[in-house]
Design an enzyme around this catalytic site. Structure first.
Site, PDB file in Angstrom:
ATOM      1  CG  HIS A  49      -1.802  -1.252   1.250  1.00 45.63           C
ATOM      2  ND1 HIS A  49      -3.105  -1.208   0.634  1.00 45.63           N
ATOM      3  CD2 HIS A  49      -2.072  -2.228   2.107  1.00 45.63           C
ATOM      4  CE1 HIS A  49      -3.623  -2.145   0.730  1.00 45.63           C
ATOM      5  NE2 HIS A  49      -2.867  -3.084   1.570  1.00 45.63           N
ATOM      6  CG  ASN A  83      -7.954  -5.101   0.020  1.00 50.11           C
ATOM      7  OD1 ASN A  83      -7.166  -4.256  -0.206  1.00 50.11           O
ATOM      8  ND2 ASN A  83      -7.802  -6.365   0.847  1.00 50.11           N
ATOM      9  CE1 TYR A 141      -2.133  -4.823   7.781  1.00 49.05           C
ATOM     10  CE2 TYR A 141      -2.841  -2.574   7.072  1.00 49.05           C
ATOM     11  CZ  TYR A 141      -2.585  -3.748   6.666  1.00 49.05           C
ATOM     12  OH  TYR A 141      -3.014  -4.211   5.471  1.00 49.05           O
TER      13      TYR A 141
END
Ligand code: NDP
Length: 501
Positions: free
Chosen positions: A54, A127, A337
């Site tokens: 990303h 997504n 993350y």
């Protein structure tokens, strides 16, 4: 009135057009030109590590408004009443491409939301497709490597891309979505967004349900064809970034209707698919979309680096009323993350203005660390429990206890026929004739670059999901259909053996 040009320490600068040198013409630069050194050294450090995935993205600020009261399912305050508005930040991205890559490349699109709620920041990262390639986080680094570049020559490689996917049959559902035109969207405004993962919602009575979020574009779905996308990559590599920015500048604010699917714990035990397997959807007929709210993006960032590049999203950021599920991929993302942000931005990334809670106060005893800007607590104790201040946990926020039966092991999930059912349904029930033609063409354009043995192995998976699908791809690639059919009947291990290098 003009302002003085200064160094980063606020010291006035006399000359910013010449370095300090030993002579007028060609000459040596002296080390004592600390102004030059500061300028170059800061420039050298302008970039922070790009996200491994990303990396290329665009984003905007906006608002989420509740349109349907589902507060009986969740105690989350920002969802407590119709009409309630919460400030949000949204970042869209491609997944595999590097920071300078083209927006139009075939890829799922990442959709990250930050809700600045009064109970702290709630993040959701999803997504533009409702499923994922793999269902166990331990496969994630391998999967991502196959979408990147070969170590030996730094080139993308169709063989590694399809070798991994064809040896990982649970990826078939998303691999199919990836080669529809929905993975070359016309813009970020013209696509849906999905939580993909299943999450926990719980209320004040500690009753809980499982949910999936769907964000349906109000602009309508609009895609580029494969050939249009390839052209767009060259003509305007930033087309989706530009589209989002200009639409908001023009006051043409993009919107998404937000829905949830809700499943009770009892239903979860009975559902024909594992409800926590991120390679599967919950059929709409079984779990209809329930309206929840609407999202409007209405403000562009003033400074892209500060507000979008430094935006840190992590699915581990839940607010009371929302929690995780036993989705194995989500379990890994809960760590990865936040860890990425610690690496990219440092342990105090939550102090960067865009990441700071806007409507909640931080009160804890975490102190110091790299780039700490937090002055609160300077005169207070830095430990808990203490007998000086009145900061304490509140047991009323306790999430419900979830019962599990545990056998600790490296539980390997067999690739079962169930992994092919929804792919077949997608082909038979959902895709139009035109969608199918485009899917097969798009696959041919990419899979056609892989070795024939890998083409055969992958096409056998399409065939296993739906013979018509497999035959269409086999014909487009000029493959022996009998061989494809035979391979489709083998176990994954036998198929791998029959198609090895
Ligand atoms: P439905 O038959 O009720 O609805 C079809 C779904 O597919 C809609 O959400 C539709 O979204 C979406 N869709 C339509 N065309 C495409 C396309 N070209 N590419 C991707 N998505 C498309 O679905 P079911 O729930 O019965 O599931 C059947 C199959 O549909 C599933 O196996 C799955 O592959 C696929 N699907 C299911 C979703 C779900 O959450 N249940 C979501 C998306 C796809 P829209 O028309 O709004 O664009």
């Amino acid at each position: 009135m003009s302002e003085k040009l200064t160094t980063n320490k606020g010291i006035p600068i006399a000359n910013d057009q010449a370095s300090m040198t030993t002579g007028e013409n060609s000459s040596y630069t002296v080390l004592q030109d600390t102004q030059l050194i500061e300028k170059l050294a800061h420039f050298d450090r302008e970039r922070i590590p790009e996200r491994v995935v990303h990396a290329k993205g665009a984003g905007a600020h906006g608002v989420f408004e509740v349109t349907n009261d589902l507060s009986k399912y969740t105690r989350a305050k920002f969802l407590s009443e119709v009409g309630k508005k919460t400030e949000i930040l949204v970042r869209f991205s491609t997944v595999g491409g590097e920071k300078g890559s083209a927006d139009a490349k075939r890829d799922p699109r990442g959709t990250a939301f930050k809700f600045y709620t009064e109970e702290g920041n709630y993040d959701m990262v999803g997504n533009n497709i409702p499923i994922f390639f793999i269902r166990d986080a331990i496969k994630f680094p391998d999967f991502v490597h196959t979408q990147k570049r070969l170590s030996k020559n730094n080139l993308a490689d169709a063989d590694m891309f399809w070798d991994f996917l064809s040896l990982t049959p649970e990826s078939l559902h998303q691999a199919t979505f990836l080669f529809t035109d929905r993975c070359t969207p016309y813009s970020y405004r013209h696509m849906h967004c999905f939580s993909s993962h299943t999450y926990l919602w719980y209320n004040e009575n500690e009753e809980y349900v499982w949910v999936k979020y769907h964000f349906k574009t109000k602009q309508g779905i609009k895609n580029l064809t494969n050939d249009e996308a390839i052209t767009m990559c060259g003509v305007n590599p930033d087309h989706a970034t530009e589209d989002l920015y200009l639409a908001i500048e023009d006051g043409n604010y993009p919107q998404w209707d937000v829905y949830v699917q809700i499943m009770t714990p009892e239903e979860a035990l009975e559902y024909e698919f594992d409800p926590f397997d991120v390679t599967k959807v919950w059929y709409h007929e079984d779990y209809p979309l329930i309206p929840l709210g609407v999202i409007t993006l209405n403000r562009n960032p003033q400074n892209y680096f500060n507000e979008i590049e430094q935006a840190a999203f992590a699915p581990s950021n839940f607010v009371p009323g929302i929690g995780s599920s036993p989705d194995r991929l989500l379990q890994g993302r809960l760590f990865a993350y936040e860890d990425t942000q610690r690496h990219r931005l440092g342990p105090n990334h939550h102090q960067i203005p865009v990441n700071r809670p806007k409507n909640a106060k931080i009160a804890n005893y975490q102190r110091d660390g790299s780039m700490n800007m937090d002055e609160s607590g300077v005169n207070d104790p830095n430990y808990y429990p203490n007998s000086f201040d009145d900061i304490k946990p509140d047991i009323s926020f306790k999430p419900p206890a979830i019962e599990v039966q545990a056998v600790i092991d490296k539980h390997t999930r067999a690739i079962e026929d169930v992994d092919f059912i929804q792919v077949g349904e997608f082909w038979r029930r959902v895709l139009s004739d035109e969608d199918k033609q485009h899917l097969v063409y798009n696959l041919q354009q990419h899979l056609g670059n892989a070795s024939q043995r890998i083409q055969l192995r992958q096409t056998a998976l399409f065939y296993k999901a739906e013979p018509e699908y497999g035959i269409a791809v086999a014909k487009a690639l000029g493959l022996d259909i009998k061989k494809v059919e035979e391979l489709s009947k083998l176990s994954p291990e036998e198929r791998a053996e029959a198609t090895k290098a």
